[in-house]
Design an enzyme around this catalytic site. Structure first.
Site, PDB file in Angstrom:
ATOM      1  N   PRO A 117      43.112 110.393  22.417  1.00 41.32           N
ATOM      2  CA  PRO A 117      42.586 110.513  20.915  1.00 41.32           C
ATOM      3  C   PRO A 117      43.876 110.886  20.043  1.00 41.32           C
ATOM      4  CG  PRO A 117      40.887 111.518  21.977  1.00 41.32           C
ATOM      5  CD  PRO A 117      42.007 111.138  23.143  1.00 41.32           C
TER       6      PRO A 117
ATOM      7  N   GLY B 230      48.395 107.339  21.015  1.00 39.78           N
ATOM      8  CA  GLY B 230      47.939 105.971  21.047  1.00 39.78           C
ATOM      9  C   GLY B 230      49.518 105.241  21.285  1.00 39.78           C
ATOM     10  N   SER B 231      50.160 104.719  20.289  1.00 41.25           N
ATOM     11  CA  SER B 231      51.528 104.093  20.400  1.00 41.25           C
ATOM     12  C   SER B 231      52.280 105.101  21.178  1.00 41.25           C
ATOM     13  CB  SER B 231      52.183 103.822  18.990  1.00 41.25           C
ATOM     14  OG  SER B 231      51.329 102.983  18.434  1.00 41.25           O
TER      15      SER B 231
ATOM     16  N   ILE C 168      38.945 102.795  25.644  1.00 40.99           N
ATOM     17  CA  ILE C 168      38.922 102.352  26.739  1.00 40.99           C
ATOM     18  C   ILE C 168      37.887 101.194  26.857  1.00 40.99           C
ATOM     19  CG2 ILE C 168      38.487 102.883  29.334  1.00 40.99           C
ATOM     20  CD1 ILE C 168      41.031 104.320  27.983  1.00 40.99           C
TER      21      ILE C 168
ATOM     22  N   GLN D 210      38.201  80.122   5.481  1.00 40.31           N
ATOM     23  CA  GLN D 210      38.427  79.214   4.135  1.00 40.31           C
ATOM     24  C   GLN D 210      38.095  78.132   4.057  1.00 40.31           C
ATOM     25  OE1 GLN D 210      39.635  81.323   1.672  1.00 40.31           O
ATOM     26  NE2 GLN D 210      39.622  79.426   0.215  1.00 40.31           N
TER      27      GLN D 210
ATOM     28  N   GLY E 231      31.871  78.955   1.825  1.00 34.99           N
ATOM     29  CA  GLY E 231      30.897  80.053   1.495  1.00 34.99           C
ATOM     30  C   GLY E 231      30.119  80.167   3.050  1.00 34.99           C
TER      31      GLY E 231
ATOM     32  N   GLU F 252      46.827  97.282  23.317  1.00 38.70           N
ATOM     33  CA  GLU F 252      48.030  97.140  24.431  1.00 38.70           C
ATOM     34  C   GLU F 252      49.245  96.950  23.586  1.00 38.70           C
ATOM     35  OE1 GLU F 252      47.501  94.510  27.647  1.00 38.70           O
ATOM     36  OE2 GLU F 252      45.247  94.598  27.495  1.00 38.70           O
TER      37      GLU F 252
END
Length: 390
Positions: free
Chosen positions: A136, A139-140, A165, A343, A347, A370
């Site tokens: 938590p 991360g990086s 995970i 695009q 629609g 990752e």
């Protein structure tokens, strides 16, 4: 509407065995994966039976040694298998990549005894793996992880929480990085933890914008006890193992990204050929034709980049810089191509009646997992210009 069956990609494969392998994967993708992808993703259903089929077919251990149930395939071939699977359904392609990542520490750093005991079941016995590095609050900055493993006789007791995970709560085994010593990268050790270990539990899966069929959850270790013979590598070697695994894992993400991009391009081309405006197919209009040309060119460039990095890996040469480049380029390409596909469909592209919007939602996560693409730029720059000053 059901997903379109993946269109065959003209691949340059090194052997007849590899060509047969890709044919098998395409058959499984067209029969068992693509027809159910939209419905199951919408329902948030994980296709465990597909992974059982892949295991029975020898597709969950392709880059590993056949002595332990692997497929003896070079990364050049394995990654193209991932691309085919991801084109059919990213939950499957990414799941195989994560399983391969979770098996890496044991295959590359485990003792002979550990490999004989565990690898056959992991690679061909129907088991599914997960990789536990992020937390938590880390991360990086993965080296700042707080999950601890404390020695108790011949055992280790693991306490902490892992986050984000893939396969959290459903995996049969977890490759876990935990702190056993000093702060920083040198105090981290890798462990192989069974999914049914006492004290191991998972939170409810995260509610995500895409990849709804692939469970992503926090995994809690409340005094989980594992024997020392489940320690992978030396004490303090865990962070080096984690980084080595991620170099290969990033190639898996790159291949999955190209698979999603290819599926989006195929959808856009088919729609443009069939949709008529002003009395002719919209694929006749130059502005749209140029969009399709740019999409196809970026996909081919990404495919060439990840295959080039794979060939370096297969030759035993350094490939970390090229893996970061492949992950960066291929996932940015997937985001751009899937957005352009929406695009082109106009629609209809914004509705769930067509898979283009799902491809766009799924592509986003590939720029994050990752190692974010900002981290990939840091890795590439470090190879070019050396470590950053402080």
């Amino acid at each position: 509407m059901p997903d379109r069956a993946p269109q065959p990609v003209d691949r340059q494969l090194p052997t007849d065995e590899a060509r047969d392998l890709i044919s098998l994967v395409r058959d499984i993708a067209q029969r068992e994966i693509a027809p159910k992808a939209a419905e199951e993703e919408d329902a948030g259903r994980f296709p465990r039976e597909v992974f059982a089929l892949l295991s029975e077919s020898g597709l969950l251990g392709l880059p590993y040694d056949s002595e332990y149930g692997g497929g003896d395939q070079p990364y050049e071939v394995y990654l193209q298998v991932l691309e085919e699977l991801a084109a059919a359904r990213l939950t499957v392609g990414l799941g195989v990549s994560v399983h391969t990542l979770a098996s890496y520490a044991l295959a590359a750093y485990g003792t002979k005894e550990q490999q004989v005991e565990h690898l056959p079941a992991m690679l061909g016995g129907g088991l599914l793996g997960a990789y536990c590095l992020s937390e938590p609050s880390s991360g990086s900055d993965a080296a700042s992880l707080r999950t601890k493993a404390v020695r108790d006789g011949d055992d280790w007791v693991i306490t902490g929480t892992k986050a984000w995970i893939t396969h959290g709560g459903i995996a049969d085994y977890y490759t876990v990085m935990a702190r056993t010593g000093e702060e920083g990268p040198r105090g981290i050790t890798a462990f192989l933890v069974p999914g049914d270990a006492e004290g191991l539990s998972a939170a409810a899966p995260e509610k995500k914008m895409g990849m709804k069929g692939s469970p992503t959850a926090q995994v809690h270790f409340d005094g989980v006890r594992v024997s020392d013979d489940r320690r992978l590598g030396e004490e303090g070697q865990g962070f080096a193992i984690a980084l080595s695994a991620l170099d290969s894992g990033r190639l898996g993400i790159a291949a999955c990204a190209i698979g999603v991009a290819q599926a989006a391009l195929d959808e856009a081309v088919a729609y443009a050929a069939g949709r008529k405006q002003f009395g002719r197919p919209i694929s006749d209009f130059q502005g749209l034709r140029f969009m399709l040309a740019d999409m196809a060119t970026q996909i081919e460039a990404g495919r060439a980049l990840y295959l080039s990095a794979a060939r370096l890996r297969d030759a035993g040469r350094p490939f970390a810089k090229q893996a970061a480049m492949a992950k960066l380029h291929c996932t940015d390409t997937a985001m751009k191509v899937t957005t352009d596909a929406v695009q082109i469909l106009g629609g209809y592209g914004y509705t769930a009646d067509f898979p283009a919007e799902r491809y766009m939602r799924e592509a986003k996560v590939l720029q994050i997992v990752e190692g974010t693409n900002q981290i990939q730029r840091m890795v590439i720059a470090r190879h070019l210009a050396g470590p950053e000053g402080r």
